[in-house]
Write a protein that holds these residues in place. Structure first.
Motif, PDB file in Angstrom:
ATOM      1  N   GLY B 135      -8.552  34.523  -0.047  1.00 49.36           N
ATOM      2  CA  GLY B 135      -9.688  35.194   0.578  1.00 49.36           C
ATOM      3  C   GLY B 135      -9.851  34.810   2.039  1.00 49.36           C
ATOM      4  O   GLY B 135     -10.419  35.542   2.824  1.00 49.36           O
ATOM      5  N   MET B 136      -9.280  33.628   2.407  1.00 54.64           N
ATOM      6  CA  MET B 136      -9.288  33.245   3.823  1.00 54.64           C
ATOM      7  C   MET B 136      -8.271  34.112   4.549  1.00 54.64           C
ATOM      8  O   MET B 136      -7.251  34.477   3.980  1.00 54.64           O
ATOM      9  CB  MET B 136      -8.848  31.789   3.958  1.00 54.64           C
ATOM     10  N   SER B 137      -8.547  34.429   5.806  1.00 55.69           N
ATOM     11  CA  SER B 137      -7.593  35.254   6.534  1.00 55.69           C
ATOM     12  C   SER B 137      -7.692  34.994   8.030  1.00 55.69           C
ATOM     13  O   SER B 137      -8.779  35.019   8.592  1.00 55.69           O
ATOM     14  CB  SER B 137      -7.865  36.726   6.220  1.00 55.69           C
ATOM     15  N   ALA B 138      -6.545  34.728   8.642  1.00 58.35           N
ATOM     16  CA  ALA B 138      -6.490  34.546  10.092  1.00 58.35           C
ATOM     17  C   ALA B 138      -5.430  35.479  10.650  1.00 58.35           C
ATOM     18  O   ALA B 138      -4.427  35.738  10.000  1.00 58.35           O
ATOM     19  CB  ALA B 138      -6.155  33.098  10.432  1.00 58.35           C
ATOM     20  N   GLU B 139      -5.684  36.029  11.840  1.00 55.04           N
ATOM     21  CA  GLU B 139      -4.709  36.931  12.442  1.00 55.04           C
ATOM     22  C   GLU B 139      -4.304  36.422  13.818  1.00 55.04           C
ATOM     23  O   GLU B 139      -5.147  35.982  14.595  1.00 55.04           O
ATOM     24  CB  GLU B 139      -5.294  38.352  12.554  1.00 55.04           C
ATOM     25  N   ILE B 140      -3.014  36.502  14.071  1.00 56.16           N
ATOM     26  CA  ILE B 140      -2.485  36.020  15.349  1.00 56.16           C
ATOM     27  C   ILE B 140      -1.637  37.098  15.989  1.00 56.16           C
ATOM     28  O   ILE B 140      -0.759  37.668  15.343  1.00 56.16           O
ATOM     29  CB  ILE B 140      -1.671  34.726  15.134  1.00 56.16           C
ATOM     30  N   LEU B 141      -1.941  37.386  17.253  1.00 57.75           N
ATOM     31  CA  LEU B 141      -1.157  38.376  18.000  1.00 57.75           C
ATOM     32  C   LEU B 141      -0.029  37.633  18.714  1.00 57.75           C
ATOM     33  O   LEU B 141      -0.263  36.690  19.456  1.00 57.75           O
ATOM     34  CB  LEU B 141      -2.051  39.096  19.013  1.00 57.75           C
ATOM     35  N   ILE B 142       1.199  38.069  18.424  1.00 60.66           N
ATOM     36  CA  ILE B 142       2.388  37.410  18.967  1.00 60.66           C
ATOM     37  C   ILE B 142       3.008  38.323  20.021  1.00 60.66           C
ATOM     38  O   ILE B 142       3.130  39.520  19.800  1.00 60.66           O
ATOM     39  CB  ILE B 142       3.433  37.193  17.855  1.00 60.66           C
ATOM     40  N   THR B 143       3.408  37.748  21.139  1.00 68.13           N
ATOM     41  CA  THR B 143       4.170  38.505  22.132  1.00 68.13           C
ATOM     42  C   THR B 143       5.545  37.874  22.253  1.00 68.13           C
ATOM     43  O   THR B 143       5.667  36.666  22.439  1.00 68.13           O
ATOM     44  CB  THR B 143       3.454  38.490  23.495  1.00 68.13           C
ATOM     45  N   LEU B 144       6.582  38.719  22.111  1.00 68.89           N
ATOM     46  CA  LEU B 144       7.955  38.222  22.155  1.00 68.89           C
ATOM     47  C   LEU B 144       8.677  38.769  23.374  1.00 68.89           C
ATOM     48  O   LEU B 144       8.304  39.800  23.921  1.00 68.89           O
ATOM     49  CB  LEU B 144       8.726  38.706  20.927  1.00 68.89           C
ATOM     50  N   VAL B 145       9.742  38.087  23.752  1.00 73.07           N
ATOM     51  CA  VAL B 145      10.718  38.681  24.666  1.00 73.07           C
ATOM     52  C   VAL B 145      11.934  39.024  23.799  1.00 73.07           C
ATOM     53  O   VAL B 145      12.059  38.506  22.700  1.00 73.07           O
ATOM     54  CB  VAL B 145      11.076  37.724  25.825  1.00 73.07           C
ATOM     55  N   PRO B 146      12.832  39.923  24.297  1.00 75.59           N
ATOM     56  CA  PRO B 146      13.912  40.404  23.434  1.00 75.59           C
ATOM     57  C   PRO B 146      14.790  39.312  22.816  1.00 75.59           C
ATOM     58  O   PRO B 146      15.427  39.545  21.794  1.00 75.59           O
ATOM     59  CB  PRO B 146      14.734  41.298  24.367  1.00 75.59           C
ATOM     60  N   THR B 147      14.833  38.123  23.385  1.00 70.38           N
ATOM     61  CA  THR B 147      15.645  37.055  22.791  1.00 70.38           C
ATOM     62  C   THR B 147      15.007  36.493  21.526  1.00 70.38           C
ATOM     63  O   THR B 147      15.622  35.719  20.809  1.00 70.38           O
ATOM     64  CB  THR B 147      15.805  35.886  23.779  1.00 70.38           C
ATOM     65  N   GLY B 148      13.762  36.883  21.260  1.00 66.62           N
ATOM     66  CA  GLY B 148      13.056  36.377  20.082  1.00 66.62           C
ATOM     67  C   GLY B 148      12.104  35.245  20.415  1.00 66.62           C
ATOM     68  O   GLY B 148      11.367  34.756  19.561  1.00 66.62           O
ATOM     69  N   GLU B 149      12.132  34.820  21.651  1.00 67.64           N
ATOM     70  CA  GLU B 149      11.265  33.734  22.063  1.00 67.64           C
ATOM     71  C   GLU B 149       9.808  34.185  22.091  1.00 67.64           C
ATOM     72  O   GLU B 149       9.505  35.291  22.556  1.00 67.64           O
ATOM     73  CB  GLU B 149      11.669  33.247  23.446  1.00 67.64           C
ATOM     74  N   ILE B 150       8.908  33.313  21.606  1.00 70.37           N
ATOM     75  CA  ILE B 150       7.486  33.652  21.605  1.00 70.37           C
ATOM     76  C   ILE B 150       6.918  33.265  22.961  1.00 70.37           C
ATOM     77  O   ILE B 150       7.007  32.108  23.367  1.00 70.37           O
ATOM     78  CB  ILE B 150       6.753  32.901  20.476  1.00 70.37           C
ATOM     79  N   VAL B 151       6.353  34.244  23.664  1.00 69.59           N
ATOM     80  CA  VAL B 151       5.833  33.936  24.994  1.00 69.59           C
ATOM     81  C   VAL B 151       4.310  33.856  25.014  1.00 69.59           C
ATOM     82  O   VAL B 151       3.732  33.248  25.895  1.00 69.59           O
ATOM     83  CB  VAL B 151       6.320  34.944  26.057  1.00 69.59           C
ATOM     84  N   GLN B 152       3.678  34.484  24.020  1.00 66.14           N
ATOM     85  CA  GLN B 152       2.223  34.407  23.992  1.00 66.14           C
ATOM     86  C   GLN B 152       1.720  34.404  22.563  1.00 66.14           C
ATOM     87  O   GLN B 152       2.235  35.145  21.711  1.00 66.14           O
ATOM     88  CB  GLN B 152       1.616  35.581  24.747  1.00 66.14           C
ATOM     89  N   VAL B 153       0.737  33.547  22.280  1.00 64.24           N
ATOM     90  CA  VAL B 153       0.148  33.445  20.947  1.00 64.24           C
ATOM     91  C   VAL B 153      -1.355  33.547  21.113  1.00 64.24           C
ATOM     92  O   VAL B 153      -1.942  32.826  21.913  1.00 64.24           O
ATOM     93  CB  VAL B 153       0.499  32.083  20.308  1.00 64.24           C
TER      94      VAL B 153
END
Lengths: 432, 203
Positions: B135-153
């Motif tokens: 019932g708990m729920s958290a949402e995270i917006l992920i921004t990637l660059v094409p290499t798969g690296e996460i640049v923004q969380v």
């Protein structure tokens, strides 16, 4: 009008942009959280022999949720934030790191511990805290620190400063029955009351300062209330027949208990302000083992009114009774979980007695233990762990299991028969 | 005075028109913009050098015509051009199918394939806190660059439980780079440059 339409379009467009792809994660790994407690630096003239970091580590490891790194495995022993090389700790697969130092307090024997908790993964300080204790009993101080670390990481109150009361039967001494209270790691075990006649059913008050229990010291059963720290005792008005199974209401104003003055055992409520009994259930069957719901509105109890012992729940305001268990021919000794959503009880299957948990909403039953003669379950105030009495090699012992059934342990307690454990409420605030 | 004002007004309008058109207010370039128009296939027909020489040596051509009067070189050329147009059409269709059609068909499959790849990498790095409940729920917006690296969380929806939120952010920090996202640029841009991770514990 055009503005409205364009605003609407913009809204739709932006919502389309943000909705995008959604990936759902419903599970993680079951691995314990890895924590490193760096040995506390002692800035005292006579540092004590006990090692705080060892007690904290063993506290956190008690229920299988944490795994701690021993100082031998550490690549460095940082003393300050600046000396932390996060890369080293990541190499050791550490999730959290604790540093601390101890100082002499203002009063003799007082010790002040400053500690910091770091999130290694995100390379940041999570919490700085100061805890004060005495050098005479460092365990209490260590338990408080463990509670704070546990609360910060898990989002639940830690239970390392709580206590367990239990009845100990010792045949080798004159006084055979003992009411004792111990830390949950089995240490600091102390006697509260002893008697040559049976003692039964200890129950902690919600404020954690008093115990209610049944004593046969007057020849017949009677319910007593004893203040733990002063030893002051008070007895409830005795009624004819059985006086048993006291259980405190969440407000500490009432006690639910079992009396048989009406001919057979029924559930009654004792008003501690007015010193009066009020009958709650009236049935020719046996009603016993009451437990107050966390919101104080209901009482769960065992009754054999259907022919076999089963769990029932009564709404106090209107006296309505509902049967809760339908599986098997023996279900008894129910205790609510702290969230009030389910209850833990003794369930017999294939002639063996197990501890089980059942949801009040879905009525789904789950057997937790695979031992044979389990009884008297009691739940930790954070709802994560159950302690119960069982038999090992014909000896009465206390065992524990996590509420998900994953971790089992045996409580180190006094020799001899150990029965009827009851978990205290939270005794120390862990919020700061 | 009146004459002066009207002259000034006319000149103002003219200059305004000039300035605006220089500033591309009327978006003239869009009218002729190549980007706006679907590329038209251009079919270039090269005439054979024979044909060119034909003009110079008319006699030879005449002889040729006399020898084979039915098949004229111009007819041959047009036939070739027709065939060429056909093949170009087929090629264009194939290309279009590759670019649009087939990708649309398989993109759902591809998205779910890469989503699972991402999910697996989050799961093995997520240690749920003891307070985690159904019932708990958290949402995270992920921004990637094409290499798969996460640049923004960015935590876009909190579960209300700080420890739970923190555990999800820890998991993403531990991943830091999604491996195996060897997808086309178009698929990446449309779906995986920004996406939302929804943490819904089940137990």
């Amino acid at each position: 009008m055009i503005y409205r339409i364009s605003a609407l379009l913009l809204l739709i467009f932006s919502s389309l942009l943000t909705s995008g792809l959604r990936i759902e994660i419903t599970e993680g790994i079951k691995d314990p959280i890895r924590i490193a407690i760096v040995p506390i630096v002692w800035n005292l003239e006579n540092p004590p022999r006990e090692y705080l970091h060892e007690i904290i580590s063993s506290d956190l490891e008690s229920f299988g949720e944490f795994e701690s790194l021993s100082p031998k495995e550490m690549l460095s022993l940082p003393k300050t934030d600046k000396e932390i090389f996060y890369r080293d700790w990541k190499l050791l697969d550490v999730d959290y790191l604790v540093l601390g130092s101890a100082l002499q307090g203002e009063v003799a024997g007082e010790v002040v511990v400053n500690f910091s908790l770091f999130n290694v993964t995100r390379e940041r300080l999570m919490k700085r805290s100061i805890s004060t204790g005495t050098t005479f009993y460092l365990n209490a101080l260590a338990h408080v620190i463990s509670d704070r670390i546990y609360n910060e990481i898990n989002g639940l109150p830690g239970i390392f400063s709580t206590k367990i009361s239990y009845i100990n039967k010792n045949n080798s001494s004159d006084e055979k029955y003992f009411l004792r209270v111990a830390d949950i790691d089995g240490r600091n075990d102390s006697n509260i009351f002893s008697s040559t006649e049976p003692l039964m059913s200890p129950d902690w008050s919600s404020d954690g300062r008093r115990l209610a229990y049944v004593s046969f010291e007057e020849g017949t059963s009677r319910i007593f209330i004893q203040e733990i720290y002063t030893g002051k005792r008070k007895s409830l008005k005795r009624e004819k027949g059985i006086n048993s199974s006291p259980n405190w209401s969440p407000s500490d104003r009432y006690l639910a208990a079992v009396l048989s003055k009406g001919g057979n055992p029924d559930i009654y409520r004792y008003d501690l302000e007015k010193d009066t009994w009020k009958q709650l259930t009236k049935h020719f069957g046996i009603d016993t083992e009451p437990d107050w719901s966390p919101d104080g509105k209901k009482i769960i109890f065992t009754s054999n009114r259907s022919g076999t012992p089963q769990i029932y729940e009564i709404t106090i305001s209107n006296g309505k009774i509902r049967r809760k268990t339908f599986e098997g021919t023996y279900n008894a000794r129910a205790r609510y979980t702290p969230d009030g959503r389910s209850f833990v009880f003794v369930h017999r299957r294939d002639e063996l007695f197990h501890i089980a948990v059942q949801s009040l909403r879905t009525a789904k039953l789950q057997i937790l233990t695979d031992t044979r003669l389990d009884e008297s379950p009691t739940i930790s105030p954070n709802g994560k762990v159950i302690i119960y009495a069982t038999k090992e090699k014909e000896k009465d012992i206390l065992a524990g299991i996590s509420i998900d059934g994953q971790t089992r342990f045996i409580l180190p307690t006094n020799s001899g028969g150990v029965r009827e454990p009851n978990w205290s409420p939270l005794l120390v605030s862990t919020s700061n | 005075m009146q004459n002066y004002l009207s002259g000034f007004f006319v000149s103002f309008i003219l200059h305004l028109g000039l300035v605006l058109s220089f500033a591309n207010f009327f978006q003239i370039d869009n009218l002729y913009s190549l980007n706006k128009v679907e590329p038209m296939p251009a079919y270039l027909v090269f005439e054979k050098p024979q044909v060119i020489t034909k003009k110079k040596n008319i006699k030879k051509v005449k002889e040729l015509i006399q020898e084979e009067p039915i098949i004229s070189p111009t007819v041959l050329e047009t036939a070739n051009a027709k065939a060429e147009i056909e093949t170009v059409k087929v090629e264009k269709d194939l290309l279009l199918k590759q670019i649009l059609g087939e990708e649309i068909k398989s993109s759902a499959e591809e998205i779910s394939y890469y989503s699972n790849l991402i999910r697996d990498q989050v799961i093995i790095n997520w240690k749920q806190p003891s307070s985690a409940k159904k019932g708990m729920s958290a949402e995270i917006l992920i921004t990637l660059v094409p290499t798969g690296e996460i640049v923004q969380v960015k935590l876009t929806k909190t579960s209300g439980n700080q420890a739970f939120d923190s555990s999800t952010l820890n998991a993403i920090q531990k991943v830091s780079k999604f491996e195996g996202l060897d997808m086309s640029r178009r698929l990446f841009d449309n779906n995986f440059r920004k996406f939302t991770l929804v943490f819904n514990p089940e137990n």
